[in-house]
Structure formats: structure tokens, C-alpha cells
Write a protein that holds these residues in place. Structure first.
Motif, PDB file in Angstrom:
ATOM      1  N   GLY A   1       8.908  -2.435   2.170  1.00 49.55           N
ATOM      2  CA  GLY A   1       9.053  -1.402   3.054  1.00 49.55           C
ATOM      3  C   GLY A   1       8.283  -1.357   4.079  1.00 49.55           C
ATOM      4  O   GLY A   1       8.377  -1.310   5.284  1.00 49.55           O
ATOM      5  N   SER A   2       7.054  -1.990   3.736  1.00 54.01           N
ATOM      6  CA  SER A   2       5.901  -2.158   4.625  1.00 54.01           C
ATOM      7  C   SER A   2       6.336  -3.065   5.705  1.00 54.01           C
ATOM      8  O   SER A   2       6.090  -3.026   7.082  1.00 54.01           O
ATOM      9  N   PHE A   3       6.837  -4.264   5.340  1.00 53.75           N
ATOM     10  CA  PHE A   3       7.123  -5.201   6.134  1.00 53.75           C
ATOM     11  C   PHE A   3       8.391  -4.834   7.068  1.00 53.75           C
ATOM     12  O   PHE A   3       8.218  -5.054   8.171  1.00 53.75           O
ATOM     13  N   TRP A   4       9.095  -3.897   6.570  1.00 54.06           N
ATOM     14  CA  TRP A   4      10.303  -3.362   7.328  1.00 54.06           C
ATOM     15  C   TRP A   4       9.798  -2.593   8.321  1.00 54.06           C
ATOM     16  O   TRP A   4      10.235  -2.350   9.448  1.00 54.06           O
ATOM     17  N   GLY A   5       8.713  -1.621   8.044  1.00 56.22           N
ATOM     18  CA  GLY A   5       8.224  -0.630   8.871  1.00 56.22           C
ATOM     19  C   GLY A   5       7.323  -1.084  10.213  1.00 56.22           C
ATOM     20  O   GLY A   5       7.444  -0.765  11.111  1.00 56.22           O
ATOM     21  N   LYS A   6       6.922  -2.478  10.080  1.00 58.67           N
ATOM     22  CA  LYS A   6       6.136  -3.056  11.178  1.00 58.67           C
ATOM     23  C   LYS A   6       6.877  -3.406  12.334  1.00 58.67           C
ATOM     24  O   LYS A   6       6.431  -2.608  13.522  1.00 58.67           O
ATOM     25  N   PRO A   7       7.946  -3.927  12.345  1.00 64.71           N
ATOM     26  CA  PRO A   7       8.838  -3.972  13.743  1.00 64.71           C
ATOM     27  C   PRO A   7       9.562  -2.732  13.973  1.00 64.71           C
ATOM     28  O   PRO A   7       9.734  -2.589  15.073  1.00 64.71           O
ATOM     29  N   MET A   8       9.893  -2.063  13.249  1.00 58.68           N
ATOM     30  CA  MET A   8      10.432  -0.636  13.373  1.00 58.68           C
ATOM     31  C   MET A   8       9.665   0.342  13.905  1.00 58.68           C
ATOM     32  O   MET A   8       9.992   0.693  14.847  1.00 58.68           O
ATOM     33  N   TRP A   9       8.389   0.749  13.346  1.00 61.00           N
ATOM     34  CA  TRP A   9       7.518   1.879  13.714  1.00 61.00           C
ATOM     35  C   TRP A   9       6.303   1.253  14.506  1.00 61.00           C
ATOM     36  O   TRP A   9       5.192   1.831  14.795  1.00 61.00           O
ATOM     37  N   ASN A  10       6.174  -0.310  14.299  1.00 66.21           N
ATOM     38  CA  ASN A  10       4.980  -0.843  14.881  1.00 66.21           C
ATOM     39  C   ASN A  10       3.639  -0.510  13.944  1.00 66.21           C
ATOM     40  O   ASN A  10       2.521  -0.218  14.420  1.00 66.21           O
ATOM     41  N   THR A  11       4.057  -0.106  12.714  1.00 65.74           N
ATOM     42  CA  THR A  11       2.771   0.135  11.769  1.00 65.74           C
ATOM     43  C   THR A  11       3.270  -0.177  10.534  1.00 65.74           C
ATOM     44  O   THR A  11       4.394  -0.385  10.084  1.00 65.74           O
ATOM     45  N   TRP A  12       2.196  -0.543   9.730  1.00 64.22           N
ATOM     46  CA  TRP A  12       2.463  -1.176   8.281  1.00 64.22           C
ATOM     47  C   TRP A  12       2.920   0.049   7.406  1.00 64.22           C
ATOM     48  O   TRP A  12       3.484  -0.176   6.676  1.00 64.22           O
ATOM     49  N   TRP A  13       2.304   1.087   7.548  1.00 66.02           N
ATOM     50  CA  TRP A  13       2.772   2.264   6.584  1.00 66.02           C
ATOM     51  C   TRP A  13       2.885   3.555   7.493  1.00 66.02           C
ATOM     52  O   TRP A  13       2.287   3.785   8.296  1.00 66.02           O
ATOM     53  N   VAL A  14       4.029   3.976   6.680  1.00 64.53           N
ATOM     54  CA  VAL A  14       4.308   5.450   7.283  1.00 64.53           C
ATOM     55  C   VAL A  14       4.541   6.341   6.206  1.00 64.53           C
ATOM     56  O   VAL A  14       5.002   5.908   5.188  1.00 64.53           O
ATOM     57  N   TRP A  15       4.204   7.575   6.219  1.00 66.02           N
ATOM     58  CA  TRP A  15       4.213   8.418   5.175  1.00 66.02           C
ATOM     59  C   TRP A  15       5.756   9.116   5.014  1.00 66.02           C
ATOM     60  O   TRP A  15       5.927  10.151   5.087  1.00 66.02           O
ATOM     61  N   ASP A  16       6.461   8.282   4.782  1.00 72.27           N
ATOM     62  CA  ASP A  16       8.213   8.436   4.926  1.00 72.27           C
ATOM     63  C   ASP A  16       8.220   8.863   3.368  1.00 72.27           C
ATOM     64  O   ASP A  16       7.637   8.590   2.489  1.00 72.27           O
ATOM     65  N   ALA A  17       9.176  10.022   3.210  1.00 73.62           N
ATOM     66  CA  ALA A  17       9.630  10.511   1.842  1.00 73.62           C
ATOM     67  C   ALA A  17       9.680   9.551   0.775  1.00 73.62           C
ATOM     68  O   ALA A  17       9.089   9.476  -0.223  1.00 73.62           O
ATOM     69  N   ARG A  18      10.467   8.570   1.290  1.00 77.09           N
ATOM     70  CA  ARG A  18      10.694   7.511   0.071  1.00 77.09           C
ATOM     71  C   ARG A  18       9.801   6.630  -0.187  1.00 77.09           C
ATOM     72  O   ARG A  18       9.655   6.261  -1.369  1.00 77.09           O
ATOM     73  N   LEU A  19       8.914   6.152   0.668  1.00 78.22           N
ATOM     74  CA  LEU A  19       7.970   5.259   0.467  1.00 78.22           C
ATOM     75  C   LEU A  19       6.895   6.056  -0.374  1.00 78.22           C
ATOM     76  O   LEU A  19       6.285   5.354  -1.063  1.00 78.22           O
ATOM     77  N   THR A  20       6.660   7.361   0.197  1.00 75.32           N
ATOM     78  CA  THR A  20       5.646   7.894  -0.677  1.00 75.32           C
ATOM     79  C   THR A  20       6.136   8.264  -2.162  1.00 75.32           C
ATOM     80  O   THR A  20       5.219   8.085  -3.157  1.00 75.32           O
ATOM     81  N   SER A  21       7.465   8.862  -2.332  1.00 76.13           N
ATOM     82  CA  SER A  21       7.738   8.834  -3.833  1.00 76.13           C
ATOM     83  C   SER A  21       7.565   7.337  -4.452  1.00 76.13           C
ATOM     84  O   SER A  21       6.948   7.402  -5.604  1.00 76.13           O
ATOM     85  N   GLU A  22       7.846   6.439  -3.840  1.00 78.71           N
ATOM     86  CA  GLU A  22       7.746   5.143  -4.539  1.00 78.71           C
ATOM     87  C   GLU A  22       6.261   4.816  -4.729  1.00 78.71           C
ATOM     88  O   GLU A  22       5.963   4.303  -6.012  1.00 78.71           O
ATOM     89  N   LEU A  23       5.317   5.117  -3.672  1.00 76.58           N
ATOM     90  CA  LEU A  23       3.941   4.970  -4.102  1.00 76.58           C
ATOM     91  C   LEU A  23       3.448   5.738  -5.311  1.00 76.58           C
ATOM     92  O   LEU A  23       2.605   5.162  -6.239  1.00 76.58           O
ATOM     93  N   LEU A  24       4.067   7.004  -5.264  1.00 81.56           N
ATOM     94  CA  LEU A  24       3.602   7.848  -6.523  1.00 81.56           C
ATOM     95  C   LEU A  24       4.299   7.406  -7.963  1.00 81.56           C
ATOM     96  O   LEU A  24       3.422   7.356  -9.105  1.00 81.56           O
ATOM     97  N   LEU A  25       5.544   6.905  -7.898  1.00 83.99           N
ATOM     98  CA  LEU A  25       6.073   6.023  -8.940  1.00 83.99           C
ATOM     99  C   LEU A  25       5.045   4.760  -9.372  1.00 83.99           C
ATOM    100  O   LEU A  25       5.139   4.756 -10.504  1.00 83.99           O
ATOM    101  N   LEU A  26       4.493   4.208  -8.566  1.00 80.28           N
ATOM    102  CA  LEU A  26       3.645   3.147  -8.836  1.00 80.28           C
ATOM    103  C   LEU A  26       2.509   3.702  -9.540  1.00 80.28           C
ATOM    104  O   LEU A  26       1.970   3.107 -10.620  1.00 80.28           O
ATOM    105  N   PHE A  27       2.056   4.826  -9.255  1.00 79.10           N
ATOM    106  CA  PHE A  27       0.686   5.377  -9.768  1.00 79.10           C
ATOM    107  C   PHE A  27       1.180   5.734 -11.340  1.00 79.10           C
ATOM    108  O   PHE A  27       0.453   5.764 -12.235  1.00 79.10           O
ATOM    109  N   LEU A  28       2.539   6.347 -11.334  1.00 81.89           N
ATOM    110  CA  LEU A  28       2.819   6.538 -12.592  1.00 81.89           C
ATOM    111  C   LEU A  28       2.946   5.265 -13.781  1.00 81.89           C
ATOM    112  O   LEU A  28       2.440   5.362 -14.924  1.00 81.89           O
ATOM    113  N   TYR A  29       3.466   4.308 -12.984  1.00 86.00           N
ATOM    114  CA  TYR A  29       3.689   3.069 -13.836  1.00 86.00           C
ATOM    115  C   TYR A  29       2.147   2.549 -14.497  1.00 86.00           C
ATOM    116  O   TYR A  29       1.895   2.374 -15.372  1.00 86.00           O
ATOM    117  N   LEU A  30       1.205   2.697 -13.241  1.00 85.57           N
ATOM    118  CA  LEU A  30      -0.377   2.283 -13.476  1.00 85.57           C
ATOM    119  C   LEU A  30      -0.651   3.044 -14.658  1.00 85.57           C
ATOM    120  O   LEU A  30      -1.411   2.547 -15.599  1.00 85.57           O
TER     121      LEU A  30
END
Lengths: 222, 215, 248
Positions: free
Chosen positions: C113-142
Motif C-alpha cells: 500500500g505504501s509502495f502504491w502511495g508513493k507514485p500516487m500521492w508522492n508520500t509513503w504513508w497516508v492515513w487512508d481509512a483502509r490502510l489505517t484499519s490494516e495497521l490496526l489489524l496488524l496490532f491485533l495480530y501482534l
């Protein structure tokens, strides 16, 4: 059944009263951390006003988590928990007595001291009212969810750090709803929808988490 | 004299096994106990006596085997667990509460409350220390307080894990008498003890865990 | 064959060990075939997107990985519940063996997602709803993995983890909903990511092939993990020692 509930509730209040420091420490933590922000940011009224709800809520979240540490630990260590599982009243019902008592001695003081802290961060009285309302609806949810984490880690030596890994992700919805409600209030919109969601989450937590807590405690006893 | 117990049934343990960290603690344990009998559980340190007692109380899950109470499996039978009075290594008393408060709590949660707290205090010799915070009691006094729950219950199945640790002779004698009364009412008892314990005149079965493991 | 009997047979460790071992090469073989086919279809055959150019092709990894991340959490919770209720050792092991695989897929989703964001938004991370949910899912897994590792007795650990995973499952929709809401109110990026309502068939087919390939990969790696874990847990039992004798 209700008699036993009340006995446990009263017992926990009495014990907490005799170990006052455990009530007071999370409260001091709450006050100190919040006062760190103006010191770190500077006395910038506009900025502080803007981030105050977030500061107070994040700190309240951490203070709640810290205060939960002793919720089941002493019962676990002195064998009271074992005795409790042998009572006629189901454990899932008894834990609600413990959590209620715990909220009265840690959650409530936290809410009571908030107006003072909110004034230090230049919040308007409207926002303070909403802040109190969100804390009133939110902190019981935090206690209920946190209790599951505590019940799972009560037998572990380094339970503290793991506890935060387990429950902080679960705290996020409450944090989001509360801060959104506050943001709406600041901008002059209604926050009813967010408050309704917070209430719904609280009801859900009240119905489901006692069973999870009881199951988790039994696993920890093993 | 108190009445006979109503809810005393035959306890049967079949093929019970317990593992800890993938190591066998004990396996294939079989015994049965009928009302009015005592089972004296023996075994070396680490043979799993405490674990076995905790399994019987439902604190621990058995890895294999079953426990029957009156020919029915105990899992899913809350009446079985509610009928247990357990005194384990941990006393189950609150350090912050006074002796009397602790007793009152035990009494209010026990199945019978016809015995007065005052009388219990006198019998275990803590009447003069009723208002003392339990933290300040000696180990033996704490133990007496923990065992006092046996005086305030109508449960017919007692499980005692090293009950007489740090008790003086008089107190041991007192609780031995209590056990004899309990058994004469048709009660059941499983206990472990490294102390010499006088159960003369009682139908006692001896069961050794370590010999099981060697077989 | 009686379903109950089948269920008992399949849940017995030695039987599962043997069957999983037999199936493993086929599953992995099929995975490699589909994976190559999917990559070829996605990276070479599928047409260039007129809006996003070549960069969109990362969805062939990103989207199936995102599907897997949630799917595996569900598998983990359901098998955990089965283990908790019926005390089935195999279900416990499947549940806990899924956790690291699920966490890896979640991590892969975030990275792509971050690789995709770089050419699209010119930034590695965007607090997009899906990416954020995914980050929280990672926290749950951890959290799940941390709890499992902290508890010494592994059967107890598996039961504790099952409770945590179930609590997580109840929370995931709430977390997702709250994050969506938070995102719309905070005026997130105007391009909605990965929302491709009218995807062309030549783009869709490789995506579906990749999705199946990822599922196979999960099953394959799950089987490997479960087999290892079974050997470790049952090292004292007869079937393992017999197995080792044959190998010698």
C-alpha cells in the motif's frame, strides 16, 4: 446472587479505601502527563485548545490502563479468585461487581478532576461539558475491555507491557468516537451520533465482556 | 449435632492425566471415594498432588480422563463445584481486611450462616484479635483463618491441600476433630499432608501418586 | 462415511500429519503454477490503467494480501473457538499457527500500500481509512503473538489466545467503522484507493488467480507449520517415535 455481588462490591471499595495510594497514583499520573503538554508545546492558547481533547483522552486511556493493573492481581495471588469460582454466583456476574467498584474508585475521580485540567488547557465550558459526557460514557467501556486484557495476563510476570499490546488496539474505537464528538462540539455541530455510538459500544461491552473476562480468568488459573 | 449431608455422592476419577509444558505430570489416575470416607493423597514433591486437587476443583483442566460425581460427568455440573470447600496453598483471605471482616465475608458467601462469627472467632482462638488487620497475623493464624471457612459451610466435599502448615498442636487437634465430625455426617474429604495427622477411627484410603508414575 | 467419524479421524494428530504431508506437494505445486500465471497475467498481459499508469499493477499483490489478512484472522478466531469449546488440540494448533502467516500478509498489505502511495500521492504513508484499519489489524495480530509467546504452557496459551482473538473479531467491525468515520470527517485524500468499480475483465482475471494462489500459499504454509508444531507437542507420544524410527 445479588447479595454476593454487593458483598464483593463493598469489599473492593473497603480494600481500595485502605490502600488509597492505588487510587491516587493513576490520578497523579493523569494530572502530570496532561501538564507536560503545555510545557512541551509552550503556552500557545490556540494550539492547546485544538489538541486538548486529544491530550485528555489519550492520557485518560493510559491512566485507565495503568489503574487496571491491580484489578484481579491481588485476588489471584491471595487465592480469593479460586474461592470465588466455587461460589454459587457465576464468576461472569461477580467480575462486574469488581469492575464497578474499580470504576467508582478510579474512573470517577478521573472524570471529576477533568474540568480543572480542561481549564488549564483553555477549553470552553461547552467543550468541557461534552468532554465529561464522553468520559462518562467511555471510561466504563475502557474498564470492561481492559479487564479482559488484565484477566488474560494476570498470571504473567511481565504482564504490563503485554497488556498494552493487547488492549490499546481495542481502545481505538472509543478514542475515535470521543474525539470526533469533541471536534463536532468545538465546531458547533451536534455530537449526538458519536455519543449514540459510544453508548452502543458501552452496552455491547457490558453484555459480552463479563463472559470473556470470566473465561480468561479461568484460563489464567490453569 | 448437625444433620447428615444431603448432597454427598460417589466420586469417581477415571484415567485422569495431567501434562505441564508437554511433560507428563501424572497419567492414568484412577480412584473412587464414597460418602463418609477420606482419601489421603500421597506423593513426593512435584508428583502433581496439588495439580490433581486443582483439577478436582475445576481450577485446572485435565488433559485426559474424566471425573464423575454420582455417575455423572462433573463438567457442566455447577452443583458439584459449588459443593466443594477448598483450602489450598493460598489462604484466600484479604490482607487489608480485619479478621472479623474476613470471617464475615466467608460466612456471607458460604451456604450456611447459622454459626455466629463471634463463636468462630472464639473457637479458633482469634477472638481477641478480631479487629486486627489480617496482614499483621502470623502465618499460623492466617492458616487458621483460612481453615475457619470449613466451620461455616454445609458443603459435603472438602479438598484440603497441606491444611496444617504452620499450625500449632492445639489447632491441629481442633481441626482434626472438625474433620471427624464432617466425615461422621457422611462428608467426603481428599487431603494431602506432610504432617502427621490423626485420622484414627476414620475410613481412610491411601493413594499414592508417585507410585502411579513409576508403573 | 459418517461425518462425526470423519471429523474425529481428521482431527487426530497422526492422521492429520500424514494427510497434510501427502497433500503438501500438490498444494505448493498448484500455488507456484497459479502464482506464475497470475503474475504473468497481471504484470504483462493486463492493459495499462489509463488513470494510474503502470503503478496500479501492485494491486495484484496488495489486494489479495489484504483479503488474506482479514480471512486468516477469521480462521484464527473460529478454530480458536473450536479449540476452546471442544478442546481439540489440532484446532488450537491451526489457530495459533495462522497468526504469524496472517501478520505477514497484513504487513505485506501495508508495505505494498505504501509502495502504491508513493507514485500516487508522492508520500509513503497516508492515513487512508483502509490502510489505517490494516495497521490496526496488524496490532491485533501482534497482540495475539505476544500473548502466545508470554504464556509458558502452550495449551493454556492457545486457550488465552483464542479468547483474545474472539474479542478481536467482535471489535474488528467496530474498529473498521470508527476508522471510516474518522477518515471521512478528517477530509482524507480525495482519490479513493483501490476502489475500482468497473474493472476490466482482463485485469480482474489475474487478480482472482492471484487470490486463489495466495489462499493456496496460506494452506500450504499452514500445513507446514502445523506439522512442525504437532511433532513438537507430541514428541512424547508413540506415533512420533514410530515416525522417527521409520525415518532412521
Amino acid at each position: 446472587m445479588f447479595k454476593t455481588w454487593l458483598q464483593i462490591f463493598k469489599r473492593d471499595l473497603l480494600i481500595a479505601f485502605r490502600r488509597r495510594s492505588e487510587i491516587i497514583h493513576p490520578l497523579i499520573f493523569f494530572v502530570m502527563v496532561i501538564s507536560l503538554f503545555p510545557l512541551a508545546i509552550g503556552d500557545d492558547k490556540v494550539l492547546l485548545q485544538k489538541i486538548a481533547p486529544a491530550i485528555i483522552w489519550v492520557t485518560a486511556l493510559l491512566a485507565t490502563m495503568l489503574s487496571l493493573d491491580n484489578l484481579f492481581r491481588s485476588d489471584f495471588e491471595d487465592g480469593s479468585l479460586e474461592q470465588m469460582t466455587l461460589l454459587k454466583t457465576p464468576l461472569s456476574f461477580l467480575v462486574t461487581a469488581k469492575i464497578s467498584a474499580h470504576w467508582f474508585i478510579t474512573g470517577l475521580p478521573l472524570i471529576l478532576i477533568t474540568p480543572l485540567l480542561a481549564t488549564l488547557l483553555y477549553l470552553s465550558s461547552d467543550t468541557i461539558m461534552m468532554l465529561l459526557l464522553t468520559l462518562l460514557l467511555g471510561t466504563p467501556t475502557l474498564s470492561l475491555i481492559g479487564a479482559v486484557g488484565i484477566a488474560l495476563t494476570v498470571g504473567l510476570r511481565q504482564g504490563g507491557v503485554i497488556l498494552s499490546l493487547l488492549i490499546l488496539p481495542l481502545y481505538i474505537p472509543v478514542l475515535i468516537f470521543a474525539t470526533l464528538a469533541l471536534e463536532n462540539t468545538v465546531q458547533g455541530f451536534s455530537a449526538e451520533a458519536q455519543l449514540a455510538m459510544m453508548l452502543a459500544v458501552l452496552v455491547l461491552a457490558m453484555t459480552l465482556s463479563p463472559f470473556a473476562i470470566a473465561a480468561a480468568l479461568k484460563v489464567s488459573l490453569n | 449435632m448437625k444433620n447428615q449431608y444431603v448432597y454427598s455422592k460417589k466420586l469417581e476419577v477415571k484415567n485422569l492425566s495431567c501434562f505441564r509444558n508437554e511433560q507428563i505430570l501424572f497419567s492414568e489416575v484412577n480412584f473412587s471415594l464414597v460418602p463418609g470416607n477420606v482419601l489421603f493423597l500421597q506423593g513426593e514433591n512435584g508428583s502433581g498432588k496439588t495439580s490433581l486437587l486443582r483439577i478436582l476443583c475445576g481450577f485446572r483442566l485435565a488433559d485426559e480422563g474424566e471425573i464423575n460425581w454420582g455417575d455423572k460427568k462433573v463438567s457442566g455440573m455447577p452443583e458439584y463445584f459449588q459443593n466443594i470447600s477448598y483450602v489450598g496453598h493460598k489462604n484466600g483471605i484479604k490482607d487489608e481486611l480485619s479478621v472479623e471482616e474476613n470471617l464475615n465475608l466467608m460466612r456471607s458467601m458460604a451456604s450456611v450462616s447459622d454459626i455466629k462469627t463471634e463463636n468462630v472467632l472464639k473457637e479458633i482462638g482469634l477472638f481477641k484479635r478480631a479487629d486486627v488487620i489480617s496482614r499483621q497475623l502470623s502465618a499460623g493464624q492466617k492458616r487458621k483463618l483460612a481453615l475457619a471457612r470449613l466451620m461455616m459451610t454445609d458443603n459435603s466435599f472438602w479438598i484440603l491441600d497441606e491444611p496444617f502448615t504452620s499450625l500449632d498442636k492445639t489447632s491441629v487437634g481442633f481441626f482434626e476433630t472438625l474433620i471427624k465430625q464432617h466425615i461422621s455426617r457422611g462428608g467426603m474429604l481428599i487431603l494431602t499432608s506432610h504432617h502427621d495427622i490423626d485420622l484414627s477411627g476414620l475410613p481412610v484410603q491411601h493413594f499414592s501418586l508417585s507410585s502411579q508414575a513409576n508403573v | 462415511m459418517d461425518i462425526k467419524l470423519l471429523y474425529h479421524k481428521f482431527s487426530s494428530p497422526p492422521y492429520f500429519y500424514r494427510i497434510a504431508g501427502l497433500w503438501l506437494p500438490y498444494i505448493m505445486g498448484l500455488f507456484v503454477t497459479l502464482f506464475i500465471a497470475g503474475l504473468y497475467g497481471g504484470l504483462i498481459m493486463a492493459p495499462t490503467d489509463y488513470e494510474q499508469g503502470e503503478a496500479y499493477r501492485i494491486i495484484y499483490v496488495h489486494v489479495p494480501a489484504a483479503w488474506m489478512s482479514l480471512f486468516i484472522y477469521m480462521v484464527m478466531a473460529i478454530t480458536g473457538a473450536i479449540g476452546l469449546i471442544w478442546r481439540l488440540k489440532l484446532a488450537e494448533i491451526v489457530s495459533i499457527s495462522s497468526a504469524p502467516i496472517g501478520a505477514s500478509f497484513t504487513f505485506l498489505t501495508l508495505v505494498t500500500g505504501s509502495f502504491w502511495g508513493k507514485p500516487m500521492w508522492n508520500t509513503w504513508w497516508v492515513w487512508d481509512a483502509r490502510l489505517t484499519s490494516e495497521l490496526l489489524l496488524l496490532f491485533l495480530y501482534l497482540g495475539v503473538i505476544a500473548l502466545y509467546n508470554a504464556i509458558e504452557d502452550k495449551r493454556t496459551a492457545a486457550r488465552a489466545v483464542a479468547i483474545l482473538a474472539l474479542v478481536g473479531v467482535v471489535n474488528i467491525p467496530i474498529i473498521h467503522y470508527s476508522v471510516e468515520w474518522w477518515n471521512t470527517l478528517h477530509q482524507g485524500p480525495t482519490i479513493t484507493k483501490f476502489d475500482t468499480p468497473s474493472i476490466h475483465l482482463s485485469m480482474l482475471i489475474p487478480l482472482l488467480i492471484m487470490a486463489v494462489a495466495f489462499k493456496l500459499f496460506y494452506i500450504g504454509s499452514l500445513f507446514m507449520r502445523v506439522r512442525t508444531e504437532l511433532l513438537k507437542r507430541e514428541q512424547k507420544s508413540r506415533w512420533v517415535s514410530e515416525l522417527l524410527k521409520i525415518k532412521k
